[in-house]
Design a protein around this motif. Structure first.
Motif, mmCIF file in Angstrom:
data_model
loop_
_atom_site.group_PDB
_atom_site.id
_atom_site.type_symbol
_atom_site.label_atom_id
_atom_site.label_comp_id
_atom_site.label_asym_id
_atom_site.label_seq_id
_atom_site.Cartn_x
_atom_site.Cartn_y
_atom_site.Cartn_z
ATOM 1 N N MET A 92 12.310 -34.960 -33.342
ATOM 2 C CA MET A 92 13.117 -35.973 -34.031
ATOM 3 C C MET A 92 13.030 -35.763 -35.547
ATOM 4 O O MET A 92 14.016 -35.935 -36.262
ATOM 5 C CB MET A 92 12.650 -37.387 -33.667
ATOM 6 N N GLY A 93 11.849 -35.384 -36.032
ATOM 7 C CA GLY A 93 11.690 -35.104 -37.462
ATOM 8 C C GLY A 93 12.544 -33.916 -37.883
ATOM 9 O O GLY A 93 13.178 -33.921 -38.934
ATOM 10 N N SER A 94 12.553 -32.905 -37.047
ATOM 11 C CA SER A 94 13.347 -31.715 -37.344
ATOM 12 C C SER A 94 14.836 -32.051 -37.358
ATOM 13 O O SER A 94 15.566 -31.639 -38.267
ATOM 14 C CB SER A 94 13.041 -30.639 -36.302
ATOM 15 N N CYS A 95 15.273 -32.822 -36.369
ATOM 16 C CA CYS A 95 16.684 -33.216 -36.315
ATOM 17 C C CYS A 95 17.076 -33.978 -37.575
ATOM 18 O O CYS A 95 18.138 -33.758 -38.141
ATOM 19 C CB CYS A 95 16.944 -34.077 -35.083
ATOM 20 N N GLU A 96 16.195 -34.866 -37.988
ATOM 21 C CA GLU A 96 16.499 -35.658 -39.181
ATOM 22 C C GLU A 96 16.697 -34.746 -40.391
ATOM 23 O O GLU A 96 17.655 -34.890 -41.146
ATOM 24 C CB GLU A 96 15.369 -36.657 -39.434
ATOM 25 N N ALA A 97 15.787 -33.770 -40.537
ATOM 26 C CA ALA A 97 15.905 -32.839 -41.665
ATOM 27 C C ALA A 97 17.222 -32.059 -41.593
ATOM 28 O O ALA A 97 17.829 -31.760 -42.612
ATOM 29 C CB ALA A 97 14.718 -31.879 -41.683
ATOM 30 N N LEU A 98 17.651 -31.748 -40.370
ATOM 31 C CA LEU A 98 18.855 -30.933 -40.200
ATOM 32 C C LEU A 98 20.134 -31.763 -40.181
ATOM 33 O O LEU A 98 21.226 -31.233 -40.023
ATOM 34 C CB LEU A 98 18.761 -30.124 -38.901
ATOM 35 N N GLY A 99 20.001 -33.084 -40.314
ATOM 36 C CA GLY A 99 21.186 -33.935 -40.379
ATOM 37 C C GLY A 99 21.741 -34.317 -39.020
ATOM 38 O O GLY A 99 22.933 -34.572 -38.885
ATOM 39 N N VAL A 100 20.887 -34.339 -38.009
ATOM 40 C CA VAL A 100 21.328 -34.740 -36.665
ATOM 41 C C VAL A 100 20.660 -36.071 -36.335
ATOM 42 O O VAL A 100 19.437 -36.181 -36.390
ATOM 43 C CB VAL A 100 20.934 -33.676 -35.617
ATOM 44 N N VAL A 101 21.480 -37.079 -35.990
ATOM 45 C CA VAL A 101 20.907 -38.407 -35.760
ATOM 46 C C VAL A 101 20.139 -38.439 -34.431
ATOM 47 O O VAL A 101 20.394 -37.637 -33.533
ATOM 48 C CB VAL A 101 21.987 -39.518 -35.759
ATOM 49 N N LYS A 102 19.208 -39.378 -34.331
ATOM 50 C CA LYS A 102 18.326 -39.488 -33.159
ATOM 51 C C LYS A 102 19.079 -39.509 -31.835
ATOM 52 O O LYS A 102 18.705 -38.857 -30.872
ATOM 53 C CB LYS A 102 17.512 -40.782 -33.264
ATOM 54 N N ASP A 103 20.154 -40.305 -31.792
ATOM 55 C CA ASP A 103 20.917 -40.462 -30.553
ATOM 56 C C ASP A 103 21.494 -39.150 -30.047
ATOM 57 O O ASP A 103 21.880 -39.027 -28.894
ATOM 58 C CB ASP A 103 22.110 -41.409 -30.779
ATOM 59 N N ARG A 104 21.635 -38.202 -30.977
ATOM 60 C CA ARG A 104 22.259 -36.930 -30.608
ATOM 61 C C ARG A 104 21.248 -35.796 -30.627
ATOM 62 O O ARG A 104 21.612 -34.630 -30.717
ATOM 63 C CB ARG A 104 23.413 -36.637 -31.565
ATOM 64 N N CYS A 105 19.998 -36.153 -30.586
ATOM 65 C CA CYS A 105 18.908 -35.177 -30.604
ATOM 66 C C CYS A 105 18.159 -35.365 -29.280
ATOM 67 O O CYS A 105 17.401 -36.312 -29.111
ATOM 68 C CB CYS A 105 18.027 -35.484 -31.804
ATOM 69 N N VAL A 106 18.426 -34.475 -28.326
ATOM 70 C CA VAL A 106 17.956 -34.696 -26.957
ATOM 71 C C VAL A 106 16.918 -33.649 -26.576
ATOM 72 O O VAL A 106 17.109 -32.454 -26.796
ATOM 73 C CB VAL A 106 19.149 -34.596 -25.977
ATOM 74 N N VAL A 107 15.790 -34.127 -26.034
ATOM 75 C CA VAL A 107 14.793 -33.199 -25.485
ATOM 76 C C VAL A 107 14.653 -33.511 -24.000
ATOM 77 O O VAL A 107 14.197 -34.589 -23.622
ATOM 78 C CB VAL A 107 13.428 -33.357 -26.183
ATOM 79 N N SER A 221 18.625 -24.138 -51.273
ATOM 80 C CA SER A 221 18.201 -25.475 -50.849
ATOM 81 C C SER A 221 18.295 -25.625 -49.337
ATOM 82 O O SER A 221 17.475 -26.303 -48.719
ATOM 83 C CB SER A 221 18.982 -26.554 -51.607
ATOM 84 N N GLU A 222 19.270 -24.971 -48.711
ATOM 85 C CA GLU A 222 19.328 -25.005 -47.243
ATOM 86 C C GLU A 222 18.127 -24.278 -46.636
ATOM 87 O O GLU A 222 17.579 -24.699 -45.619
ATOM 88 C CB GLU A 222 20.628 -24.365 -46.738
ATOM 89 N N TYR A 223 17.745 -23.178 -47.267
ATOM 90 C CA TYR A 223 16.562 -22.459 -46.776
ATOM 91 C C TYR A 223 15.341 -23.385 -46.796
ATOM 92 O O TYR A 223 14.583 -23.461 -45.834
ATOM 93 C CB TYR A 223 16.324 -21.207 -47.630
ATOM 94 N N LEU A 224 15.200 -24.114 -47.903
ATOM 95 C CA LEU A 224 14.057 -25.043 -48.001
ATOM 96 C C LEU A 224 14.167 -26.150 -46.948
ATOM 97 O O LEU A 224 13.160 -26.578 -46.381
ATOM 98 C CB LEU A 224 13.978 -25.649 -49.406
ATOM 99 N N THR A 225 15.392 -26.588 -46.679
ATOM 100 C CA THR A 225 15.588 -27.598 -45.636
ATOM 101 C C THR A 225 15.179 -27.054 -44.269
ATOM 102 O O THR A 225 14.539 -27.747 -43.475
ATOM 103 C CB THR A 225 17.063 -28.056 -45.602
ATOM 104 N N GLY A 226 15.548 -25.818 -43.993
ATOM 105 C CA GLY A 226 15.160 -25.186 -42.735
ATOM 106 C C GLY A 226 13.644 -25.128 -42.584
ATOM 107 O O GLY A 226 13.090 -25.396 -41.513
ATOM 108 N N ARG A 227 12.961 -24.804 -43.669
ATOM 109 C CA ARG A 227 11.493 -24.781 -43.639
ATOM 110 C C ARG A 227 10.937 -26.172 -43.369
ATOM 111 O O ARG A 227 10.021 -26.360 -42.580
ATOM 112 C CB ARG A 227 10.947 -24.283 -44.987
#
Ligand SMILES: *[C@@H]1O[C@H](CO)[C@@H](O)[C@H](O)[C@H]1NC(C)=O
Length: 259
Positions: A92-107, A221-227
């Motif tokens: 969920m933390g990773s999704c948030e960083a990548l701009g994906v909301v919780k509801d659409r982040c499925v494990v 800045s995207e690279y840093l976001t990926g990290r």
């Protein structure tokens, strides 16, 4: 050193243009990324996820036109170690960083188990793909390719499940896969732009719309976001991940091919 010094600024300038991104991806508002394990999304796909988001930077957040990406992870990869819940939270933390909301982040944490020696049943993978494509009204799919980037059988299985749907002409949106490159290229960091950009150069110079490939190169800045997305997978941060973040081309560029 010379080719990357020339190519990097050129490709950065052409980011998001028809020379690098096919219409099927450029117009997708609800793309869905299918991966096998939590952390695949940032280790292998952050340039595509962030590049797609940048294409829609000006789009309002609410309403029909909103950009709403999704990520579906086929296995929590923690069930064997009793860590499923931890890895779900990290995801969920990773999704948030990548701009994906919780509801659409499925494990998913059901029949598919993390196991590098096990091929997942393609019918089961395909059923999940269809389910989440429908649920999120996906209009583009991104996933692994036949090489699975790292060769992991679970990665390849996700591809095989989606490829089988494409071959069966199931009603799924356009699907694009990663490209697996050999070891030296994989770990040549931004230098790999020399090989990766080759197929795109004619259109960059002479114009035209790419159809069956896509190239996403991160900004700094995207690279840093990926990290940052990766480091939210705290349980997975071993010493070897630090050199990976610097050396792997997959932190900086994704070239995709239509399945
Ligand atoms: C895969 O799963 C389907 C549906 O559950 C089943 O019918 C099929 O026999 C399975 N295939 C293999 C190779 O196990």
């Amino acid at each position: 050193l010379v080719p990357p010094l020339i190519l990097l600024p050129l490709v950065l300038l052409a980011r998001g243009t028809p020379a690098l991104v096919p219409a099927d991806l450029a117009t997708a508002r609800r793309p869905i990324l299918f991966v096998a394990h939590p952390d695949d999304e940032c280790l292998f796909f952050s340039p595509a996820v962030l590049g797609m988001r940048a294409l829609h930077a000006g789009v309002p957040v609410g309403g029909e036109e909103a950009y709403r990406p999704a990520i579906v992870v086929m296995s929590s990869a923690g069930n064997n170690y009793g860590m499923g819940e931890t890895r779900r939270k990290e995801m969920m933390g990773s999704c948030e960083a990548l701009g994906v909301v919780k509801d659409r982040c499925v494990v998913l944490d059901e029949e598919l188990k993390d196991n590098p020696t096990q091929i997942w049943n393609s019918t089961i993978v395909g059923a999940y793909v269809k389910k989440y494509v429908a649920e999120f009204q996906a209009d583009a799919i991104i996933t692994f390719d036949d090489g699975g980037v790292s060769g992991h059988l679970n990665h390849k299985s996700v591809y095989w499940g989606i490829r089988d749907l494409v071959q069966a002409r199931a009603s799924i949106p356009p699907a694009f896969s990663s490209t697996t490159v050999w070891l030296l290229r994989k770990y040549s960091s931004i230098h790999d732009i020399t090989w990766t950009a080759l197929a795109f150069l004619p259109r960059m110079f002479f114009g035209g719309q790419v159809q069956d490939r896509a190239l996403f190169l991160t900004t700094w800045s995207e690279y840093l976001t990926g990290r940052r997305a990766f480091f939210s997978h705290a349980s997975q941060v071993g010493w070897d991940r630090h050199p990976y973040m610097v050396l792997s081309r997959y932190m900086m560029m994704n070239d995709l091919r239509r399945i």
